[in-house]
Enzyme design. Structure first.
Site, PDB file in Angstrom:
ATOM      1  N   TYR A  64       4.811   7.940  -7.908  1.00  0.00           N
ATOM      2  CA  TYR A  64       3.463   7.482  -7.542  1.00  0.00           C
ATOM      3  C   TYR A  64       2.464   8.620  -7.713  1.00  0.00           C
ATOM      4  O   TYR A  64       1.368   8.431  -8.262  1.00  0.00           O
ATOM      5  CB  TYR A  64       3.469   6.982  -6.098  1.00  0.00           C
ATOM      6  CG  TYR A  64       2.127   6.463  -5.631  1.00  0.00           C
ATOM      7  CD1 TYR A  64       1.749   5.141  -5.852  1.00  0.00           C
ATOM      8  CD2 TYR A  64       1.228   7.295  -4.960  1.00  0.00           C
ATOM      9  CE1 TYR A  64       0.517   4.658  -5.422  1.00  0.00           C
ATOM     10  CE2 TYR A  64      -0.006   6.830  -4.528  1.00  0.00           C
ATOM     11  CZ  TYR A  64      -0.356   5.508  -4.764  1.00  0.00           C
ATOM     12  OH  TYR A  64      -1.584   5.045  -4.342  1.00  0.00           O
ATOM     13  N   HIS A 121     -18.113   4.292  10.060  1.00  0.00           N
ATOM     14  CA  HIS A 121     -18.567   4.242  11.456  1.00  0.00           C
ATOM     15  C   HIS A 121     -19.691   5.238  11.732  1.00  0.00           C
ATOM     16  O   HIS A 121     -20.258   5.233  12.831  1.00  0.00           O
ATOM     17  CB  HIS A 121     -17.402   4.577  12.406  1.00  0.00           C
ATOM     18  CG  HIS A 121     -16.343   3.516  12.464  1.00  0.00           C
ATOM     19  ND1 HIS A 121     -16.428   2.413  13.284  1.00  0.00           N
ATOM     20  CD2 HIS A 121     -15.184   3.387  11.795  1.00  0.00           C
ATOM     21  CE1 HIS A 121     -15.356   1.656  13.121  1.00  0.00           C
ATOM     22  NE2 HIS A 121     -14.580   2.229  12.217  1.00  0.00           N
ATOM     23  N   GLY A 161       0.869  -1.176   0.000  1.00  0.00           N
ATOM     24  CA  GLY A 161       0.000   0.000   0.000  1.00  0.00           C
ATOM     25  C   GLY A 161       0.900   1.217   0.000  1.00  0.00           C
ATOM     26  O   GLY A 161       1.815   1.331   0.840  1.00  0.00           O
ATOM     27  N   PHE A 162       0.690   2.114  -0.974  1.00  0.00           N
ATOM     28  CA  PHE A 162       1.577   3.278  -1.049  1.00  0.00           C
ATOM     29  C   PHE A 162       0.761   4.574  -1.095  1.00  0.00           C
ATOM     30  O   PHE A 162       1.055   5.511  -1.822  1.00  0.00           O
ATOM     31  CB  PHE A 162       2.528   3.150  -2.243  1.00  0.00           C
ATOM     32  CG  PHE A 162       3.804   3.943  -2.060  1.00  0.00           C
ATOM     33  CD1 PHE A 162       4.663   3.662  -1.011  1.00  0.00           C
ATOM     34  CD2 PHE A 162       4.131   4.973  -2.928  1.00  0.00           C
ATOM     35  CE1 PHE A 162       5.825   4.397  -0.824  1.00  0.00           C
ATOM     36  CE2 PHE A 162       5.293   5.722  -2.753  1.00  0.00           C
ATOM     37  CZ  PHE A 162       6.142   5.421  -1.693  1.00  0.00           C
ATOM     38  N   GLY A 163      -0.309   4.599  -0.288  1.00  0.00           N
ATOM     39  CA  GLY A 163      -1.093   5.827  -0.151  1.00  0.00           C
ATOM     40  C   GLY A 163      -0.498   6.684   0.944  1.00  0.00           C
ATOM     41  O   GLY A 163       0.725   6.749   1.116  1.00  0.00           O
ATOM     42  N   GLY A 164      -1.382   7.343   1.729  1.00  0.00           N
ATOM     43  CA  GLY A 164      -0.911   8.257   2.773  1.00  0.00           C
ATOM     44  C   GLY A 164       0.065   7.591   3.734  1.00  0.00           C
ATOM     45  O   GLY A 164       1.174   8.094   3.956  1.00  0.00           O
ATOM     46  N   LEU A 165      -0.341   6.455   4.302  1.00  0.00           N
ATOM     47  CA  LEU A 165       0.523   5.802   5.288  1.00  0.00           C
ATOM     48  C   LEU A 165       1.739   5.159   4.655  1.00  0.00           C
ATOM     49  O   LEU A 165       2.836   5.215   5.203  1.00  0.00           O
ATOM     50  CB  LEU A 165      -0.260   4.738   6.062  1.00  0.00           C
ATOM     51  CG  LEU A 165      -1.181   5.230   7.158  1.00  0.00           C
ATOM     52  CD1 LEU A 165      -1.707   4.053   7.941  1.00  0.00           C
ATOM     53  CD2 LEU A 165      -0.483   6.211   8.084  1.00  0.00           C
ATOM     54  N   GLU A 220     -12.911   4.475   5.700  1.00  0.00           N
ATOM     55  CA  GLU A 220     -13.144   3.544   6.815  1.00  0.00           C
ATOM     56  C   GLU A 220     -13.723   4.277   8.028  1.00  0.00           C
ATOM     57  O   GLU A 220     -14.505   3.706   8.777  1.00  0.00           O
ATOM     58  CB  GLU A 220     -11.849   2.806   7.181  1.00  0.00           C
ATOM     59  CG  GLU A 220     -11.470   1.786   6.109  1.00  0.00           C
ATOM     60  CD  GLU A 220     -10.140   1.085   6.379  1.00  0.00           C
ATOM     61  OE1 GLU A 220      -9.855   0.751   7.538  1.00  0.00           O
ATOM     62  OE2 GLU A 220      -9.392   0.871   5.404  1.00  0.00           O
ATOM     63  N   LYS A 237      -7.998  -1.594  11.959  1.00  0.00           N
ATOM     64  CA  LYS A 237      -8.757  -0.897  12.975  1.00  0.00           C
ATOM     65  C   LYS A 237      -9.985  -1.639  13.507  1.00  0.00           C
ATOM     66  O   LYS A 237     -10.324  -1.513  14.670  1.00  0.00           O
ATOM     67  CB  LYS A 237      -9.177   0.466  12.422  1.00  0.00           C
ATOM     68  CG  LYS A 237      -7.959   1.351  12.152  1.00  0.00           C
ATOM     69  CD  LYS A 237      -8.253   2.806  12.192  1.00  0.00           C
ATOM     70  CE  LYS A 237      -8.829   3.333  10.924  1.00  0.00           C
ATOM     71  NZ  LYS A 237      -8.702   4.786  10.817  1.00  0.00           N
ATOM     72  N   ALA A 249      -8.397   5.793   2.099  1.00  0.00           N
ATOM     73  CA  ALA A 249      -8.921   4.605   2.787  1.00  0.00           C
ATOM     74  C   ALA A 249      -9.241   4.921   4.249  1.00  0.00           C
ATOM     75  O   ALA A 249     -10.288   4.515   4.762  1.00  0.00           O
ATOM     76  CB  ALA A 249      -7.912   3.464   2.705  1.00  0.00           C
ATOM     77  N   THR A 250      -8.345   5.662   4.900  1.00  0.00           N
ATOM     78  CA  THR A 250      -8.575   6.009   6.306  1.00  0.00           C
ATOM     79  C   THR A 250      -9.908   6.741   6.445  1.00  0.00           C
ATOM     80  O   THR A 250     -10.717   6.419   7.322  1.00  0.00           O
ATOM     81  CB  THR A 250      -7.417   6.903   6.818  1.00  0.00           C
ATOM     82  OG1 THR A 250      -6.192   6.193   6.647  1.00  0.00           O
ATOM     83  CG2 THR A 250      -7.591   7.276   8.268  1.00  0.00           C
TER      84      THR A 250
HETATM   85  P1  NAD Z   1      -4.751   5.141   1.025  1.00  0.00           P
HETATM   86  O1  NAD Z   1      -6.111   5.069   0.468  1.00  0.00           O
HETATM   87  O2  NAD Z   1      -4.089   6.482   1.110  1.00  0.00           O
HETATM   88  O3  NAD Z   1      -3.762   4.183   0.204  1.00  0.00           O
HETATM   89  C1  NAD Z   1      -4.046   2.844  -0.027  1.00  0.00           C
HETATM   90  C2  NAD Z   1      -2.927   2.244  -0.880  1.00  0.00           C
HETATM   91  O4  NAD Z   1      -3.187   0.836  -1.039  1.00  0.00           O
HETATM   92  C3  NAD Z   1      -2.823   2.824  -2.300  1.00  0.00           C
HETATM   93  O5  NAD Z   1      -1.462   2.964  -2.637  1.00  0.00           O
HETATM   94  C4  NAD Z   1      -3.454   1.744  -3.168  1.00  0.00           C
HETATM   95  O6  NAD Z   1      -2.915   1.734  -4.479  1.00  0.00           O
HETATM   96  C5  NAD Z   1      -3.043   0.495  -2.413  1.00  0.00           C
HETATM   97  N1  NAD Z   1      -3.914  -0.649  -2.729  1.00  0.00           N
HETATM   98  C6  NAD Z   1      -5.262  -0.701  -2.703  1.00  0.00           C
HETATM   99  N2  NAD Z   1      -5.680  -1.926  -3.097  1.00  0.00           N
HETATM  100  C7  NAD Z   1      -4.558  -2.646  -3.372  1.00  0.00           C
HETATM  101  C8  NAD Z   1      -4.325  -3.967  -3.847  1.00  0.00           C
HETATM  102  N3  NAD Z   1      -5.331  -4.810  -4.094  1.00  0.00           N
HETATM  103  N4  NAD Z   1      -3.047  -4.366  -4.052  1.00  0.00           N
HETATM  104  C9  NAD Z   1      -2.007  -3.537  -3.804  1.00  0.00           C
HETATM  105  N5  NAD Z   1      -2.169  -2.279  -3.336  1.00  0.00           N
HETATM  106  C10 NAD Z   1      -3.427  -1.838  -3.136  1.00  0.00           C
HETATM  107  O7  NAD Z   1      -4.768   4.423   2.479  1.00  0.00           O
HETATM  108  P2  NAD Z   1      -4.338   5.057   3.883  1.00  0.00           P
HETATM  109  O8  NAD Z   1      -5.251   6.205   4.190  1.00  0.00           O
HETATM  110  O9  NAD Z   1      -2.875   5.235   3.908  1.00  0.00           O
HETATM  111  O10 NAD Z   1      -4.770   3.885   4.933  1.00  0.00           O
HETATM  112  C11 NAD Z   1      -4.208   2.597   4.926  1.00  0.00           C
HETATM  113  C12 NAD Z   1      -4.807   1.803   6.094  1.00  0.00           C
HETATM  114  O11 NAD Z   1      -4.285   2.254   7.344  1.00  0.00           O
HETATM  115  C13 NAD Z   1      -6.316   1.890   6.204  1.00  0.00           C
HETATM  116  O12 NAD Z   1      -6.871   0.599   6.341  1.00  0.00           O
HETATM  117  C14 NAD Z   1      -6.527   2.688   7.478  1.00  0.00           C
HETATM  118  O13 NAD Z   1      -7.712   2.371   8.173  1.00  0.00           O
HETATM  119  C15 NAD Z   1      -5.312   2.292   8.299  1.00  0.00           C
HETATM  120  N6  NAD Z   1      -5.026   3.267   9.351  1.00  0.00           N
HETATM  121  C16 NAD Z   1      -4.836   2.817  10.625  1.00  0.00           C
HETATM  122  C17 NAD Z   1      -4.578   3.705  11.653  1.00  0.00           C
HETATM  123  C18 NAD Z   1      -4.340   3.216  13.044  1.00  0.00           C
HETATM  124  O14 NAD Z   1      -4.073   4.029  13.930  1.00  0.00           O
HETATM  125  N7  NAD Z   1      -4.422   1.930  13.333  1.00  0.00           N
HETATM  126  C19 NAD Z   1      -4.526   5.079  11.386  1.00  0.00           C
HETATM  127  C20 NAD Z   1      -4.684   5.513  10.088  1.00  0.00           C
HETATM  128  C21 NAD Z   1      -4.945   4.601   9.076  1.00  0.00           C
END
Ligand code: NAD
Length: 340
Positions: free
Chosen positions: A69, A207, A24-28, A203, A133, A199-200
């Protein structure tokens, strides 16, 4: 004088950095690459997004990867990259990695479990860390405990901020008490724009009253933007289905119904709308009722509070794996280890 490693072998094992992959190469995922760039004990060698993947044993360059990206939509366009519709599977097969941070969306709510199944079926051995989460998502992993152990995978779940840092803080704070009466996690998140963490935010929307994971997943970006327009960019969340409850119950801290999670997300301002904290209320062996409060610094971002612990747990996981300890563990059971 401090003890010095004498033999070359000893020095090599101390110096050899842990090879880390990020799924996953989005925000996190992008923040994770930036965090790793400052670490000597870890090297970022692999990553995958929805459309491609990249790996390089000598390490990937975060700035170039992020620029590629953001401008072209996939790491597959990098010189070290490959475009693929099965990027995760391909990366599992090709990259030589000690541990992966799973920064993937859990949309649908079974997605992460299906990725973990891919790892088990592939015969890959190593450490996996997630920042998932939802309680129901972690429960799916609990059913895979025996398969993970048999596959020689050390899996640490719930290792972000909440669940993660705050769950671990609650487990630590609980030690003063004979009985835990209530654990209350309240988070404040500020981000400049919701598109950086799609995604964050989806998700979190799941809720809200009247929404669920499927409805939030099906929303177009325009529909998410329209919803945020109605709330002035704010999401107020109460009594969330958050896995801190099941993780603290499994760690023997308290029954899950004594744990609550809620918070406020501002999607238009990087300043936190409130200070993230956990309150642990309990009764001591002398019969005194009191509350410990652990508050995160307001200047720390969500990305810092998720990626830091995730890699701290990954380091702990690598040490457990080297000692032959496999299977599913959580942020409430294991102490993260600081990564230098
Ligand atoms: P995002 O939407 O910014 O990025 C998602 C990434 O996943 C993208 O690069 C996308 O291309 C990639 N992706 C999606 N489907 C894919 C697949 N089938 N194969 C390969 N790559 C794929 O996501 P984000 O906002 O960075 O969040 C990531 C996760 O972190 C979420 O599930 C979020 O709930 C979780 N999160 C947890 C906490 C915590 O404190 N526990 C806090 C923030 C976010």
């Amino acid at each position: 004088m401090k003890a010095q490693a004498t033999s070359r072998g000893q020095r090599a094992t101390m110096i050899e950095p842990i090879k880390v992959g990020v799924l996953g190469f989005g925000g996190l995922g992008q923040a994770a690459a930036r965090v790793l760039a400052q670490k000597q004990q870890m090297r970022w060698v692999a990553a995958a997004d929805h459309k491609g993947y990249a790996c390089a044993a000598a390490g990937l360059a975060p700035d170039r990867a992020i620029a590629t990206y953001q401008s072209q939509g996939s790491l597959g366009y990098l010189q070290e990259g490959t475009l693929s519709h099965s990027s995760i599977q391909d990366l599992i097969e090709q990259a030589r990695v000690d541990g992966f941070f799973l920064a993937l969306p859990n949309l649908p709510n079974t997605f992460m479990a299906s990725v973990v199944r891919q790892f088990i079926n592939s015969g890959w051995q190593g450490v996996l860390v997630d920042a998932m989460k939802r309680t129901s998502a972690v429960e799916q992993l609990l059913e895979m405990q025996a398969d993970l152990a048999a596959a020689k995978i050390t899996y640490l779940t719930g290792c972000g901020a909440t669940p993660g840092l705050l769950t671990a803080a609650a487990a630590l704070a609980a030690q003063s008490y004979a009985e835990i009466l209530r654990i209350e996690i309240t988070f404040g998140v500020g981000i400049a724009n919701w598109e950086a963490y799609r995604a964050t935010i989806r998700e979190d929307i799941a809720h809200l009253p009247g929404y669920d994971v499927e409805r939030a997943r099906a929303m177009t970006d325009a529909e998410v933007a329209a919803l945020l327009d109605q709330t002035n960019g704010l999401l107020a969340l109460e009594n969330m289905e958050h896995a801190d409850d099941v993780l603290l119950e499994l760690a023997g801290v308290c029954p899950r119904d004594r744990v609550t999670v809620g918070g406020v997300v501002d999607t238009r301002n990087p300043k936190k709308p409130l200070s993230t904290h956990v309150k642990v209320r309990g009764q001591t062996f002398e019969g005194k009722v009191s509350t410990h409060t652990f508050t995160l610094g307001d200047e720390t971002s969500m990305a810092a509070n998720v990626c830091g612990p995730a890699f701290g747990y990954l380091k702990a996981g690598v040490n457990l794996h080297r000692r032959g300890i496999y299977g599913l563990l959580s942020s409430a059971e294991v102490m993260p280890q600081f990564v230098q």
